[in-house]
Each structure stands twice: as C-alpha cells, then as structure tokens.
Design a protein around this motif. Structure first.
Motif, PDB file in Angstrom:
ATOM      1  N   PRO A   1       7.077  17.800   3.407  1.00 15.59           N
ATOM      2  CA  PRO A   1       7.092  16.618   2.550  1.00 15.59           C
ATOM      3  C   PRO A   1       5.727  16.395   1.905  1.00 15.59           C
ATOM      4  N   GLY A   2       5.738  15.944   0.677  1.00 16.05           N
ATOM      5  CA  GLY A   2       4.492  15.661  -0.029  1.00 16.05           C
ATOM      6  C   GLY A   2       4.458  14.248  -0.554  1.00 16.05           C
ATOM      7  N   ASN A   3       5.088  13.326   0.163  1.00 13.37           N
ATOM      8  CA  ASN A   3       5.255  11.957  -0.339  1.00 13.37           C
ATOM      9  C   ASN A   3       4.474  10.922   0.463  1.00 13.37           C
ATOM     10  N   PHE A   4       3.351  11.329   1.056  1.00 14.04           N
ATOM     11  CA  PHE A   4       2.658  10.440   1.975  1.00 14.04           C
ATOM     12  C   PHE A   4       1.871   9.329   1.290  1.00 14.04           C
ATOM     13  N   THR A   5       1.767   9.389  -0.045  1.00 13.44           N
ATOM     14  CA  THR A   5       1.188   8.266  -0.778  1.00 13.44           C
ATOM     15  C   THR A   5       2.274   7.389  -1.404  1.00 13.44           C
ATOM     16  N   SER A   6       3.528   7.717  -1.184  1.00 14.37           N
ATOM     17  CA  SER A   6       4.630   6.921  -1.726  1.00 14.37           C
ATOM     18  C   SER A   6       4.725   5.605  -0.963  1.00 14.37           C
ATOM     19  N   PRO A   7       5.398   4.593  -1.543  1.00  6.47           N
ATOM     20  CA  PRO A   7       5.475   3.293  -0.867  1.00  6.47           C
ATOM     21  C   PRO A   7       6.024   3.358   0.562  1.00  6.47           C
ATOM     22  N   SER A   8       7.017   4.187   0.799  1.00  9.93           N
ATOM     23  CA  SER A   8       7.621   4.235   2.140  1.00  9.93           C
ATOM     24  C   SER A   8       6.583   4.544   3.211  1.00  9.93           C
TER      25      SER A   8
ATOM     26  N   ALA B   1       2.991   4.687   2.616  1.00 11.76           N
ATOM     27  CA  ALA B   1       1.791   3.861   2.486  1.00 11.76           C
ATOM     28  C   ALA B   1       1.995   2.496   3.139  1.00 11.76           C
ATOM     29  N   LEU B   2       3.164   1.900   2.938  1.00 15.26           N
ATOM     30  CA  LEU B   2       3.444   0.598   3.531  1.00 15.26           C
ATOM     31  C   LEU B   2       3.493   0.668   5.057  1.00 15.26           C
ATOM     32  N   LEU B   3       4.009   1.761   5.567  1.00 11.23           N
ATOM     33  CA  LEU B   3       4.048   1.934   7.019  1.00 11.23           C
ATOM     34  C   LEU B   3       2.638   1.976   7.586  1.00 11.23           C
ATOM     35  N   GLY B   4       1.755   2.741   6.946  1.00  7.03           N
ATOM     36  CA  GLY B   4       0.378   2.813   7.410  1.00  7.03           C
ATOM     37  C   GLY B   4      -0.330   1.474   7.328  1.00  7.03           C
ATOM     38  N   GLU B   5      -0.091   0.742   6.240  1.00 10.55           N
ATOM     39  CA  GLU B   5      -0.728  -0.560   6.076  1.00 10.55           C
ATOM     40  C   GLU B   5      -0.221  -1.562   7.107  1.00 10.55           C
ATOM     41  N   LEU B   6       1.062  -1.517   7.399  1.00 12.63           N
ATOM     42  CA  LEU B   6       1.629  -2.437   8.380  1.00 12.63           C
ATOM     43  C   LEU B   6       1.067  -2.161   9.771  1.00 12.63           C
TER      44      LEU B   6
ATOM     45  N   LYS C   1      13.638   6.031   9.882  1.00  7.90           N
ATOM     46  CA  LYS C   1      13.887   5.947  11.323  1.00  7.90           C
ATOM     47  C   LYS C   1      14.074   7.326  11.939  1.00  7.90           C
ATOM     48  N   GLY C   2      14.485   8.303  11.124  1.00 10.92           N
ATOM     49  CA  GLY C   2      14.694   9.650  11.635  1.00 10.92           C
ATOM     50  C   GLY C   2      13.454  10.513  11.615  1.00 10.92           C
ATOM     51  N   THR C   3      12.384  10.058  10.928  1.00 16.88           N
ATOM     52  CA  THR C   3      11.205  10.926  10.774  1.00 16.88           C
ATOM     53  C   THR C   3       9.915  10.137  10.941  1.00 16.88           C
ATOM     54  N   ALA C   4       9.389   9.592   9.840  1.00 18.78           N
ATOM     55  CA  ALA C   4       8.050   9.002   9.851  1.00 18.78           C
ATOM     56  C   ALA C   4       7.901   7.833  10.815  1.00 18.78           C
ATOM     57  N   LEU C   5       8.983   7.133  11.089  1.00 21.47           N
ATOM     58  CA  LEU C   5       8.929   5.960  11.958  1.00 21.47           C
ATOM     59  C   LEU C   5       8.990   6.317  13.444  1.00 21.47           C
ATOM     60  N   ARG C   6       9.249   7.585  13.767  1.00 21.68           N
ATOM     61  CA  ARG C   6       9.414   7.951  15.184  1.00 21.68           C
ATOM     62  C   ARG C   6       8.188   7.617  16.043  1.00 21.68           C
ATOM     63  N   PRO C   7       6.936   7.884  15.588  1.00 24.38           N
ATOM     64  CA  PRO C   7       5.794   7.523  16.446  1.00 24.38           C
ATOM     65  C   PRO C   7       5.723   6.028  16.743  1.00 24.38           C
ATOM     66  N   VAL C   8       6.041   5.195  15.752  1.00 22.76           N
ATOM     67  CA  VAL C   8       6.012   3.749  15.960  1.00 22.76           C
ATOM     68  C   VAL C   8       7.100   3.324  16.937  1.00 22.76           C
TER      69      VAL C   8
ATOM     70  N   ARG D   1      11.202  -3.535   7.021  1.00 21.64           N
ATOM     71  CA  ARG D   1      12.434  -3.594   6.229  1.00 21.64           C
ATOM     72  C   ARG D   1      12.239  -4.433   4.969  1.00 21.64           C
ATOM     73  N   ASP D   2      11.611  -5.584   5.108  1.00 19.49           N
ATOM     74  CA  ASP D   2      11.409  -6.461   3.957  1.00 19.49           C
ATOM     75  C   ASP D   2      10.507  -5.810   2.915  1.00 19.49           C
ATOM     76  N   LEU D   3       9.488  -5.112   3.366  1.00 19.81           N
ATOM     77  CA  LEU D   3       8.599  -4.400   2.440  1.00 19.81           C
ATOM     78  C   LEU D   3       9.352  -3.296   1.699  1.00 19.81           C
ATOM     79  N   LEU D   4      10.194  -2.582   2.423  1.00 23.09           N
ATOM     80  CA  LEU D   4      10.952  -1.494   1.801  1.00 23.09           C
ATOM     81  C   LEU D   4      11.987  -2.024   0.817  1.00 23.09           C
ATOM     82  N   ARG D   5      12.595  -3.154   1.127  1.00 22.28           N
ATOM     83  CA  ARG D   5      13.575  -3.732   0.208  1.00 22.28           C
ATOM     84  C   ARG D   5      12.932  -4.058  -1.142  1.00 22.28           C
ATOM     85  N   GLU D   6      11.681  -4.524  -1.095  1.00 21.90           N
ATOM     86  CA  GLU D   6      10.981  -4.850  -2.333  1.00 21.90           C
ATOM     87  C   GLU D   6      10.562  -3.583  -3.070  1.00 21.90           C
ATOM     88  N   ALA D   7      10.109  -2.580  -2.330  1.00 22.93           N
ATOM     89  CA  ALA D   7       9.637  -1.337  -2.953  1.00 22.93           C
ATOM     90  C   ALA D   7      10.778  -0.471  -3.472  1.00 22.93           C
TER      91      ALA D   7
END
Length: 278
Positions: free
Chosen positions: A150-157, A159-164, A223-230, A249-255
C-alpha cells in the motif's frame, strides 16, 4: 506479516480481513500478470509467498503455476491457522501448498526459489529493502522477486488514525500505533535499489478508486489492516476501544462521505517486479 519489535504484535482477524477480499485481491492479480516466465518451465516451480495472510492469494499462485510447490510464510498464528484450514495440501494441477511461521524481517531462503512474492505485507517490515539482496541471492538465475505494498499512508484514513493516536487522551497507550506500518519507499527508490542489485526491474504505482459498500465502510476496511495494532493495544479495555472507534468513525465519515452507490475509497498501491539475471 510483520516484524516483531518492542510493541506487542497485532492480533489478526482473518474473517475481518477477508470481508473486502475482492478489492484486496485485485492488486495481487495485477502484480501476477506482470511476473515474467519463470526459469526451467519444464519442471515444477518452487515459490515462496511472504506474508501470506489467510492464504487466499497463495492459492492464486497455484492457478498460474499448477504443479508448483508453494510455501506461504506468515508470523500471525491466526492467519496461518486459517490458511492451513482452507488451502494446505495438494493442488488440482499436481502441485502442493504448505504454510510455515516466519518473520519477513529475518526470513532467509533456505533453498533456491524460482519466485518470491509478497502481497501487501512488507509495509509492516521496517527496513525491508535491506532484505532484497539476500532474497535475490535466494533466487535461481532467472528467478523473480515481486511484491506490492500500500502507498496510501498520507491519505485521510491513515493520517487521521495517526493524529488520533497522538492526542493526549490516547498518547500514553497508543503513541506510534497509528503509524507502525509506514515503512515503504517511493517507486523510484525501489527501482534504484533493485536495479542496483543487478535485476531487470519493473516498478509502477496505481490508484484504485474502490467503491465500498455498507455502513462505515472505510472503518470496516481498516479494521482488517491498519487498525489492528490499536485494537490489539486496547484489547483488554473494551470501553476504551469503543470510545476510540467512535471518534475515528466520525472522522472517517467526514473524510469519506457515503454516496448513493457506496463510499469511494481511493487506494494507492506500489508494485515491483525484479528478475535476477540468468
């Protein structure tokens, strides 16, 4: 597959991962299409699948090379259990699929391979380009190393996870968890590394405009990938996990607002196919 480090390894959920299997499989099929003819086509190929996950893409290798002996490697017991259950054993073309535990950060080929392939796994492995030399050394002359990440680590999905995770209320428990997997290079850097090792190399990138279905579809995806460590870090505290998921979830709904036909989720992938000289 990921590398063991000072933080607990994520607990994987094969069923959750496979919920979006059609979208997750498409990049592998595109990668597979670009793999050149393997050496010695007159005998069964020997293939390694690094980070095989639940084995569904490992089985696709047997469709391309029906009589091959294919070994899937992964560090997750949950993924290996699912792969063994669904795919291990003889294949219709007279080949064989088996699975073994291994950490890609330290895996070294124990025999010559015609193909070493990895699908959406190396992003979990810090410094994985440092392993290219030993993996290519493990190929037969004319063999191929092929992978997509994957090359989408600056995408909102992401970036928002890291910021949260970095917010004061979560920092003590989750600092760094949202960015544990950002270990990929840019396509030109992969090209330079692999050609520098003497390989005939093809590197490209693609953005898939995926249309996801269902309520909170992007959350369901991560939930199947990037969120597993959290989810692993908060696994002993269900109320905290639910609170984190509600905020995310709320952040993703907006993005990623849902549309009349689903939720559009652009996803960039980086591909590399490197053939060792004969």
């Amino acid at each position: 597959m990921h590398s063991v480090d000072s933080v607990a390894a994520p607990v994987w959920d094969p069923a959750q991962y496979l919920r979006h299997s059609t979208h997750r499989t498409r990049p592998f099929l595109d990668l597979l299409h670009r793999i050149p003819r393997l050496p010695h086509p007159d005998r069964p190929a020997r293939i390694a699948d690094l980070g095989c996950g639940p084995g569904n893409v490992t089985a696709l290798l047997a469709d391309r090379w029906p009589d091959a002996h294919i070994t899937g490697y992964d560090l997750s017991p949950e993924m290996l259990e699912q792969a063994e259950k669904d795919w291990a054993g003889s294949t219709p073309g007279g080949g064989w699929i088996d699975f073994r535990p291994a950490d890609a950060a330290h895996w070294t080929p124990g025999e010559p391979y015609d193909l070493i392939v990895s699908n959406a796994a190396l992003q979990w492995v810090p410094d994985h380009p440092e392993s290219f030399a030993r993996w290519i050394d493990g190929l037969r002359p004319g063999g191929t190393l092929a992978f997509q990440v994957p090359g989408n680590f600056t995408s909102p999905s992401h970036a928002l996870l890291g910021e949260l995770c970095a917010l004061p209320e979560w920092r003590a428990r989750l600092a760094g968890q949202g960015r544990r997997f950002v270990h990929i290079l840019e396509p030109a850097d992969y090209l330079a590394r692999l050609t520098g090792l003497g390989c005939e190399t093809d590197v490209w990138e693609t953005v898939y405009c995926q249309l996801l279905q269902g309520e909170d579809a992007v959350l369901d995806w991560v939930k199947g990938t990037a969120l597993r460590p959290v989810l692993t870090a908060l696994g002993d505290d269900p109320p905290a996990a639910e609170a984190f998921l509600a905020q995310y979830r709320d952040l993703l709904r907006e993005a990623y607002p849902a549309g009349p036909h689903g939720t559009v989720f652009p996803f960039r992938r980086v591909f590399a196919v490197a053939r060792r000289p004969n």
